[in-house]
Design a protein around this motif. Structure first.
Motif, PDB file in Angstrom:
ATOM      1  N   TYR A   1       0.852  -1.195   0.000  1.00 33.54           N
ATOM      2  CA  TYR A   1       0.000   0.000   0.000  1.00 33.54           C
ATOM      3  C   TYR A   1       0.884   1.240   0.000  1.00 33.54           C
ATOM      4  CZ  TYR A   1      -3.064   3.795   1.538  1.00 33.54           C
ATOM      5  OH  TYR A   1      -3.736   4.991   1.622  1.00 33.54           O
TER       6      TYR A   1
ATOM      7  N   TRP B   1      -9.797   6.164   0.740  1.00 29.43           N
ATOM      8  CA  TRP B   1      -9.863   5.249   1.875  1.00 29.43           C
ATOM      9  C   TRP B   1     -10.386   5.977   3.097  1.00 29.43           C
ATOM     10  CZ3 TRP B   1      -7.812   0.100   1.761  1.00 29.43           C
ATOM     11  CH2 TRP B   1      -7.213  -0.253   0.552  1.00 29.43           C
TER      12      TRP B   1
ATOM     13  N   TRP C   1      -2.211   8.114   5.257  1.00 34.03           N
ATOM     14  CA  TRP C   1      -2.601   7.436   6.499  1.00 34.03           C
ATOM     15  C   TRP C   1      -3.124   8.474   7.481  1.00 34.03           C
ATOM     16  CZ3 TRP C   1      -1.612   2.067   7.363  1.00 34.03           C
ATOM     17  CH2 TRP C   1      -0.893   1.431   6.344  1.00 34.03           C
TER      18      TRP C   1
ATOM     19  N   TYR D   1      -3.603   0.176  -3.237  1.00 32.97           N
ATOM     20  CA  TYR D   1      -3.325  -1.115  -2.596  1.00 32.97           C
ATOM     21  C   TYR D   1      -3.166  -2.152  -3.695  1.00 32.97           C
ATOM     22  CZ  TYR D   1      -3.518  -4.709   1.064  1.00 32.97           C
ATOM     23  OH  TYR D   1      -3.207  -5.726   1.930  1.00 32.97           O
TER      24      TYR D   1
ATOM     25  N   GLN E   1      -5.237   3.464   6.774  1.00 36.08           N
ATOM     26  CA  GLN E   1      -5.265   4.068   5.449  1.00 36.08           C
ATOM     27  C   GLN E   1      -6.454   5.022   5.388  1.00 36.08           C
ATOM     28  OE1 GLN E   1      -5.262   0.716   5.999  1.00 36.08           O
ATOM     29  NE2 GLN E   1      -3.997  -0.390   4.524  1.00 36.08           N
TER      30      GLN E   1
ATOM     31  N   GLY F   1      -4.988   6.556  -1.925  1.00 33.78           N
ATOM     32  CA  GLY F   1      -3.957   5.531  -1.826  1.00 33.78           C
ATOM     33  C   GLY F   1      -4.163   4.395  -2.806  1.00 33.78           C
TER      34      GLY F   1
END
Length: 751
Positions: free
Chosen positions: A153, A180, A157, A168, A162, A166
């Motif tokens: 990932y 996220w 954050w 993944y 998360q 982002g």
């Protein structure tokens, strides 16, 4: 399955062997060394020198030393095999360094007061790694995480999860790019499978929810509204140029099969955090200049006296007893500038408010309220959509229900007198509860369960009453007809605002109702249900209601009666609130957004409610220490102590920080201020350089007062007697500007 079990057993064996080896290594070092004991430190030595010391609990330190404390570069080895090599500042792990666990896991990067804070890399014993930004032991900011199972990932954050934008990547070739929230796919995003199929659209809690498009490699697609609930699914299949037949395909296969391969790896947990290993040195907070004023970093003198009752150096190790006097409750963290002794407080012996039991004047009203809430929330309704029609916000949109004592087709029999119940804009408030993630069953249990409500008298001048649920989650406030009109008028703008800005600081409203008693009484009571901002397992040691005005803005209680339940005001405030950079920037943005909303809706007289819990566990105070209200307190008053539960939550593995958000359970620092004696109306005192670590709660309350004719007359009348800028009743635009100016002076970035 057998391969996974074999890998797990091999991993556990490896960890146990590494821990045994580390302990043997530590014992051999300590027995071979013949060095000075920590208590043999010469008093008055302020020069930095190199030392090798075996400490009382068997730990070992080698490195630079100054004034009885590690200061500079040094290595600390604990008896359980943990080790730290790097920077120290006055006995605190500070700056760049490397922490090693007995298992072989390491963290290398920046530290602040023992916490992983700044840029750093964690490498786990199982192959996990994270490289990026940290705040107070939590992954926070930009970072890259490689999981032990091969997943990856990269993105934003927040508080260990998360959150934000982002990407993944799973080991099986599937990848997701998008938004996220709380460690799950949430918002807009695109997932692509290894076979070329893809879904692009809205997500909620890790699943497609809302408008989205599923595409096949040949160009055909399924466009529609997605949901795990088959009844909510609705869409259209579109052929590609190369295909003419509609395939036998059910959209639910995405939930039942496709997403089974897309589990988010939990990652490796740390066995113990570096901040929990922080030693408590005898010299911290005391020094060799005890009894003399201490000069702070800004050149001022600190006249706080520090405790002489200091314990031997101690640190937390894995397996230490929680009841050990040298355990977690003996830690007292020292700041890099100056740490004042914690003030004494009167501690309330009972919960706030009077329980409404049988015989109470408002007992029948409470029963009516509970019956009405149970009826409103439990009544079946249509599937909730966040996109509401304008008709839902019509002030005339209300539902009357009669509650005769003998019951009716829709209401149960009850022991109260006959009454009528009114729901205002029920669909809007039902949707707001969904938006605020309030479970309907929990909501009913909190308000309508077997436990009685508690009545609080209003701390303000409005004459309203507050009813608090037994679990402290919800507050019910009686309001005037004019306030009902204001809330209904601003409801469309309020709804759009809280939907757009999930970190809004304005009060969360869950319901608007009224009870009208029939018969001779004909009494009508209107009330609004709100979230309780200070609902927490932490003890709130101080609370302030802040407006930015000075006239009448001080508590009416004498000094001897002030306790943690007392709501203090602007002229009682003697702290500055210091927030970490990312929190501070978000705070400023959100205050501006919220104030813009209130100014646009012609609202004034609102406040910022601030409550905080002191995180440090104090040593006994010497006489004359300054208390939160500025005077010396009595010796026999109880000192607030951080519960084991509170400490555990604060120092938990980063993945446990989900409860931290803007204005809720925020780790922060506050700085003591002192007003000049000749300036009685000085809103903000002079900083003293004395800091405390706190858990902070804040939010904007009392947002239902518009600038009506009553407030205009109050402004005109008081302006003839007092400075017009010092009074609370001013035009909403002027009020908003003054409020922001004040808030942005007492909340500052922690540098």
């Amino acid at each position: 399955m057998s391969k996974k079990l074999g890998f797990r057993k091999a991993l556990e064996t490896k960890v146990k062997k590494s821990q045994v080896a580390a302990k043997k290594k530590a014992i051999s070092i300590f027995t071979a060394m013949s060095v000075a004991h920590v208590d043999e430190e010469e008093a008055g030595s302020c020069e930095v020198r190199h030392v090798e010391k075996v400490l009382p609990r068997g730990d070992f330190y080698i490195g630079e030393w100054c004034d009885g404390l590690p200061h500079g570069n040094g290595k600390y080895l604990w008896t359980d095999g943990c080790m730290y090599v790097g920077g120290w500042f006055k006995g605190k792990i500070m700056g760049k360094g490397k922490f090693c666990w007995p298992s072989g896991a390491t963290y290398e990067g920046e530290f602040k007061s023992g916490f992983m804070d700044g840029q750093g890399t964690f490498t786990g014993f199982s192959g996990d790694s994270y490289k990026g930004s940290w705040v107070m032991n939590l992954k926070h900011g930009q970072g890259i995480k490689n999981y032990f199972n091969g997943d990856y990932y990269e993105g934003e954050w927040r508080t260990g999860f998360q959150e934000g934008e982002g990407r993944y990547q799973w080991t099986n070739g599937i990848h997701y790019d998008g938004q996220w929230k709380n460690g799950l796919m949430n918002g807009n995003g695109r997932m692509e499978w290894s076979d070329g199929n893809s879904y692009e659209g809205c997500w909620e809690d890790g699943f497609p929810k809302g408008n989205g498009t599923f595409r096949w490699p040949d160009g055909s697609s399924y466009v529609g509204v997605w949901s795990k609930d088959v009844k909510e699914m609705n869409g259209t299949y579109n052929h590609s140029d190369s295909s003419t037949e509609k395939p036998d395909w059910d959209p639910q296969v995405v939930f039942l099969e496709y997403l089974k391969e897309c589990k988010i790896c939990p990652g490796e947990k740390m066995s113990i955090l570096p901040s929990k290993k922080m030693p408590h040195w005898p010299g911290m907070g005391k020094g060799n200049d005890q009894g003399r004023p201490r000069r702070l970093s800004d050149g001022k003198l600190n006249c706080h006296s520090f405790s002489s009752d200091m314990h031997d150096v101690s640190a937390i190790s894995e397996g230490d007893s929680k009841d050990d006097d040298d355990g977690i409750e003996s830690l007292c963290l020292e700041d890099s500038t100056s740490r004042g002794s914690l003030p004494h407080f009167k501690t309330p012996t009972k919960r706030q408010g009077q329980t409404i039991s049988k015989g109470h004047k408002n007992y029948e009203l409470m029963l009516n309220l509970q019956l009405g809430i149970r009826h409103s929330v439990g009544r079946p309704g249509p599937v909730i959509s966040l996109d509401l029609k304008s008709s839902a916000f019509d002030p005339k949109e209300k539902v009357w229900t009669k509650f005769p004592p003998e019951g009716s087709k829709h209401t149960p029999p009850h022991q109260s007198s006959d009454f009528r119940w009114k729901d205002y804009c029920p669909l809007v408030f039902r949707t707001l509860r969904k938006l605020f993630n309030v479970d309907a069953a929990d909501y009913m249990i909190s308000i309508c369960g077997d436990d009685a409500l508690r009545e609080l008298s209003s701390p303000g001048k409005s004459g309203s009453f507050f009813y608090l649920t037994n679990d402290d989650k919800y507050m019910i406030k009686t309001i005037k007809k004019a306030e009902v009109k204001v809330l209904l008028r601003m409801l469309p703008a309020y709804y759009n605002h809280v939907r757009s800005f999930e970190n809004t600081l304005v009060t969360k409203f869950y319901g608007l109702h009224s009870v009208k008693l029939t018969g001779t009484a004909q009494k009508k009571v209107r009330f609004v249900i709100m979230g309780n901002l200070l609902c927490t397992h932490y003890t709130i040691h101080r609370r302030f209601d802040l407006k930015g005005s000075s006239h009448g803005r001080t508590t009416s209680k004498p000094e001897s009666e002030i306790d943690p339940s007392t709501t203090l005001k602007d002229l009682d405030l003697n702290y500055l609130f210091r927030l970490e950079k990312t929190w501070f920037e978000e705070f400023c943005r959100q205050v501006d957004r919220d104030c813009d909303l209130l100014e646009q809706e012609r609202i004034m007289d609102y406040s910022l409610l601030v409550g905080f819990h002191f995180r440090e566990v104090p040593t006994p105070l010497a006489s004359g220490a300054v208390t939160p209200t500025g005077n010396a307190d009595h010796e026999n008053k109880e000192v607030p102590r951080l519960s084991q539960t509170g400490q555990d939550q604060l120092d938990c593995e980063p993945s446990g920080g989900s409860s931290i958000r803007l204005g809720i359970s925020m780790p922060a620092r506050i700085e003591k201020t002192v007003r000049k004696p000749e300036c009685e109306t000085q809103l903000i005192g002079e900083p003293t350089g004395v800091f405390y670590d706190v858990i902070l709660f804040f939010g904007i309350i009392d947002i239902l007062q518009d600038y009506d004719i009553t407030k205009k007359l109050e402004h005109a009348y008081k302006s003839m007697q007092y400075d017009p800028t010092s009074i609370s009743a001013v035009d909403p635009k002027q009020y908003s500007k003054r409020f922001r100016d004040f808030i942005f002076k007492i909340f500052v970035e922690d540098t």
